[in-house]
Design an enzyme around this catalytic site. Structure first.
Site, PDB file in Angstrom:
ATOM      1  N   LYS A  30      19.698  -1.741   3.154  1.00  0.00           N
ATOM      2  CA  LYS A  30      19.589  -2.138   1.741  1.00  0.00           C
ATOM      3  C   LYS A  30      20.872  -2.818   1.249  1.00  0.00           C
ATOM      4  O   LYS A  30      20.802  -3.753   0.453  1.00  0.00           O
ATOM      5  CB  LYS A  30      19.235  -0.928   0.874  1.00  0.00           C
ATOM      6  N   ILE A  89       5.348  -8.432   7.900  1.00  0.00           N
ATOM      7  CA  ILE A  89       6.523  -9.238   7.534  1.00  0.00           C
ATOM      8  C   ILE A  89       7.339  -9.672   8.748  1.00  0.00           C
ATOM      9  O   ILE A  89       8.225 -10.503   8.631  1.00  0.00           O
ATOM     10  CB  ILE A  89       7.439  -8.504   6.526  1.00  0.00           C
ATOM     11  N   LEU A 138       0.816  -1.228   0.000  1.00  0.00           N
ATOM     12  CA  LEU A 138       0.000   0.000   0.000  1.00  0.00           C
ATOM     13  C   LEU A 138       0.844   1.270   0.000  1.00  0.00           C
ATOM     14  O   LEU A 138       0.340   2.359   0.222  1.00  0.00           O
ATOM     15  CB  LEU A 138      -0.945   0.007   1.210  1.00  0.00           C
ATOM     16  N   TYR A 156      18.590   3.164   6.573  1.00  0.00           N
ATOM     17  CA  TYR A 156      17.946   2.699   5.335  1.00  0.00           C
ATOM     18  C   TYR A 156      19.003   2.133   4.372  1.00  0.00           C
ATOM     19  O   TYR A 156      18.869   1.015   3.867  1.00  0.00           O
ATOM     20  CB  TYR A 156      17.223   3.887   4.703  1.00  0.00           C
TER      21      TYR A 156
HETATM   22  N1  NAI Z   1       9.721   5.216  -3.662  1.00  0.00           N
HETATM   23  C1  NAI Z   1      10.998   5.377  -3.998  1.00  0.00           C
HETATM   24  O1  NAI Z   1      11.434   6.447  -4.460  1.00  0.00           O
HETATM   25  C2  NAI Z   1      11.936   4.217  -3.848  1.00  0.00           C
HETATM   26  C3  NAI Z   1      11.551   3.051  -3.248  1.00  0.00           C
HETATM   27  N2  NAI Z   1      12.460   2.015  -3.097  1.00  0.00           N
HETATM   28  C4  NAI Z   1      12.073   0.797  -2.429  1.00  0.00           C
HETATM   29  O2  NAI Z   1      10.873   0.284  -2.978  1.00  0.00           O
HETATM   30  C5  NAI Z   1      10.086  -0.318  -1.946  1.00  0.00           C
HETATM   31  C6  NAI Z   1       8.688   0.283  -1.963  1.00  0.00           C
HETATM   32  O3  NAI Z   1       8.835   1.669  -1.760  1.00  0.00           O
HETATM   33  P1  NAI Z   1       7.584   2.609  -1.477  1.00  0.00           P
HETATM   34  O4  NAI Z   1       6.345   2.002  -1.977  1.00  0.00           O
HETATM   35  O5  NAI Z   1       7.992   3.959  -1.946  1.00  0.00           O
HETATM   36  O6  NAI Z   1       7.599   2.605   0.114  1.00  0.00           O
HETATM   37  P2  NAI Z   1       6.475   3.206   1.111  1.00  0.00           P
HETATM   38  O7  NAI Z   1       7.167   3.721   2.297  1.00  0.00           O
HETATM   39  O8  NAI Z   1       5.568   4.095   0.361  1.00  0.00           O
HETATM   40  O9  NAI Z   1       5.665   1.880   1.488  1.00  0.00           O
HETATM   41  C7  NAI Z   1       6.205   0.885   2.322  1.00  0.00           C
HETATM   42  C8  NAI Z   1       5.066   0.050   2.861  1.00  0.00           C
HETATM   43  O10 NAI Z   1       5.604  -0.893   3.782  1.00  0.00           O
HETATM   44  C9  NAI Z   1       4.613  -1.124   4.749  1.00  0.00           C
HETATM   45  N3  NAI Z   1       5.167  -1.718   5.978  1.00  0.00           N
HETATM   46  C10 NAI Z   1       5.828  -1.107   6.990  1.00  0.00           C
HETATM   47  N4  NAI Z   1       6.085  -1.989   7.978  1.00  0.00           N
HETATM   48  C11 NAI Z   1       5.594  -3.187   7.571  1.00  0.00           C
HETATM   49  C12 NAI Z   1       5.524  -4.483   8.158  1.00  0.00           C
HETATM   50  N5  NAI Z   1       6.014  -4.736   9.371  1.00  0.00           N
HETATM   51  N6  NAI Z   1       4.926  -5.476   7.455  1.00  0.00           N
HETATM   52  C13 NAI Z   1       4.409  -5.246   6.227  1.00  0.00           C
HETATM   53  N7  NAI Z   1       4.433  -4.035   5.635  1.00  0.00           N
HETATM   54  C14 NAI Z   1       5.013  -3.012   6.298  1.00  0.00           C
HETATM   55  C15 NAI Z   1       4.022   0.247   5.016  1.00  0.00           C
HETATM   56  O11 NAI Z   1       2.733   0.144   5.618  1.00  0.00           O
HETATM   57  C16 NAI Z   1       3.995   0.859   3.615  1.00  0.00           C
HETATM   58  O12 NAI Z   1       2.740   0.706   2.995  1.00  0.00           O
HETATM   59  C17 NAI Z   1      10.838  -0.078  -0.627  1.00  0.00           C
HETATM   60  O13 NAI Z   1      11.536  -1.242  -0.293  1.00  0.00           O
HETATM   61  C18 NAI Z   1      11.794   1.040  -0.955  1.00  0.00           C
HETATM   62  O14 NAI Z   1      12.969   0.942  -0.222  1.00  0.00           O
HETATM   63  C19 NAI Z   1      13.745   2.129  -3.524  1.00  0.00           C
HETATM   64  C20 NAI Z   1      14.175   3.289  -4.094  1.00  0.00           C
HETATM   65  C21 NAI Z   1      13.291   4.399  -4.367  1.00  0.00           C
HETATM   66  C1  AKB Z   2      15.568   6.951  -3.198  1.00  0.00           C
HETATM   67  C2  AKB Z   2      14.854   6.232  -2.145  1.00  0.00           C
HETATM   68  O1  AKB Z   2      15.232   5.123  -1.812  1.00  0.00           O
HETATM   69  C3  AKB Z   2      13.702   6.854  -1.451  1.00  0.00           C
HETATM   70  N1  AKB Z   2      12.862   7.585  -2.340  1.00  0.00           N
HETATM   71  C4  AKB Z   2      14.193   7.792  -0.372  1.00  0.00           C
HETATM   72  O2  AKB Z   2      14.400   8.974  -0.719  1.00  0.00           O
HETATM   73  O3  AKB Z   2      14.431   7.335   0.742  1.00  0.00           O
END
Ligand code: NAI
Ligand code: AKB
Length: 374
Positions: free
Chosen positions: A200, A108, A65, A196
């Protein structure tokens, strides 16, 4: 169960003849022997579902989500069928998401519950999106450590036990001030200074270790900052590049929390999700590595604002620097070298800065037309 303790037990539990991963032929001798990374019952191999047994993969997305999960589920459901893609999270889904396809509660950190979901739904692909992002992680290090590291251990063990193909995203944040920043190659010094980033790098190394040790089909992309119109970012350093669109549309004013010259790699969400599907579908012999940089563009707040001002000359941008985020951004890559992804499995982005801005503004314009017509 702590991984180290588990691994020493595992070394004694060699299950000869059980394929380590149903998805791929194993390429090194060690992988012809399957180890179970947790103590599992003797009939555990019963649960292993070979990918070839199913017409389509059965996908579970954790942390679904957040900014990326809902869009990924939509894309995968189009390709593999609505019921073959299960979104999960610990948050309550909005009704549009709840009614768009299977959703399930999954924390998780609850290993048994995760395993039950994987077994009961005959999951074959796991996309692990749950995480605390960079800025939020610095504000709550203990929780970030638990979700991003302990949670990952659960995911790795379940994926290895059940022969899943596992995707875990990494990030530009997996690099630090001692990494080459312009451009940053796939293989170089990685000494990030955020929890973070540390989590990673740990995920990259653990995934690759499980791949070599147990034959886990681990695939990982280092995403740049992702920009999307219909989902909000979850507390990262690159969030400004999404917020500027919302504020520009709402008030024609934007206060940026990074300096005007802070250059970072960025990508439009459609490119990011397509890259994820492409690397998951890539034939194993095209993957010379298990963790790849991917990139699309690189810009700073001033350049993004100028591109927006071509269409919205009334937009006023001011700067009020958040020192935590600025220090993080100053330690991250300015440009990302993704030549290995381009060479190995044909990665190619579609969106540069002008297309990104046009697409975002078109989406907001269409939304506001729809809102007015109701
Ligand atoms: N959005 C970005 O710019 C980037 C995202 N990523 C990676 O992509 C993945 C997804 O990113 P986003 O959707 O942007 O992250 P987000 O922060 O929007 O969503 C993360 C989700 O993880 C859930 N969560 C937290 N604790 C949890 C638990 N104990 N069990 C299950 N779910 C849990 C939260 O409720 C949230 O919905 C992450 O691993 C992030 O590190 C990597 C680089 C850039
Ligand atoms: C680049 C990422 O991993 C994320 N959007 C953050 O800024 O933490």
């Amino acid at each position: 169960m702590p991984v180290i303790r588990t691994l020493s037990k595992v070394a004694k539990q060699v299950l000869l003849g059980t394929p380590g991963c149903g998805c791929q032929p194993l390429t090194v001798a060690a992988r012809n022997v399957s180890f179970s990374p947790r103590q599992v019952t003797s009939d555990a191999s019963f649960h292993s579902v070979s990918f070839s047994e199913t017409d389509h993969p059965k996908v579970l997305i954790t942390g679904g989500l957040g900014q990326l999960g809902v869009g990924l589920a939509k894309m995968l459901r189009k390709r593999f069928g609505k019921n073959n893609v299960i979104l999960s999270d610990i948050r309550k889904p909005p009704s549009s998401v709840f009614h768009s396809g299977p959703f399930i509660y999954s924390d998780i950190l609850d290993y048994k519950n995760l395993r039950e979901i994987v077994v009961n739904n005959r999951i074959t692909w796991l996309v692990h999106y749950s995480a605390l992002l960079s800025a939020v992680g610095e504000a709550n290090v203990a929780l970030a450590r638990s979700v991003n590291i302990t949670g990952l251990h659960n995911i790795l063990d379940i994926a290895a036990e059940h022969g899943l193909r596992l995707f875990v995203p990494s990030t530009i944040g997996a690099f630090g001030p001692t990494s080459p920043r312009n451009p940053t190659p796939d293989l170089c010094v990685q000494r990030p200074r955020t929890i973070y980033g540390v989590s990673k790098v740990h995920a990259e190394l653990m995934g690759e270790y499980y791949h070599h040790r147990y034959g886990l089909d681990f695939r990982c992309l280092r995403y740049p900052g992702i920009i999307s119109a219909d989902s909000m970012p979850g507390g990262g350093t690159t969030d400004y590049a999404v917020q500027i669109f919302h504020d520009a549309i709402k008030s024609s004013k934007f206060q940026c929390n990074l300096r005007a010259d802070t250059r970072l790699p960025m990508m439009y969400i459609d490119d990011c999700l397509r890259a994820t599907l492409e690397v998951m579908e890539a034939p194993v012999d095209t993957l010379s590595m298990r963790t790849y940089n991917i990139n699309a563009m690189s810009f700073n707040p001033e350049e993004l604002a100028l591109e927006l001002q071509k269409q919205m000359p009334e937009l006023e941008v001011t700067y009020d620097v958040d020192h935590v985020r600025q220090a993080i951004a100053d330690s991250w890559p300015m440009n990302f070298d993704d030549s290995n992804a381009r060479k190995d499995w044909g990665w190619k982005h579609d969106y540069d800065l002008p297309e990104l801005v046009q697409t975002m503004l078109d989406i907001f314009a269409a939304e506001s037309r729809m809102a007015r017509s109701h």
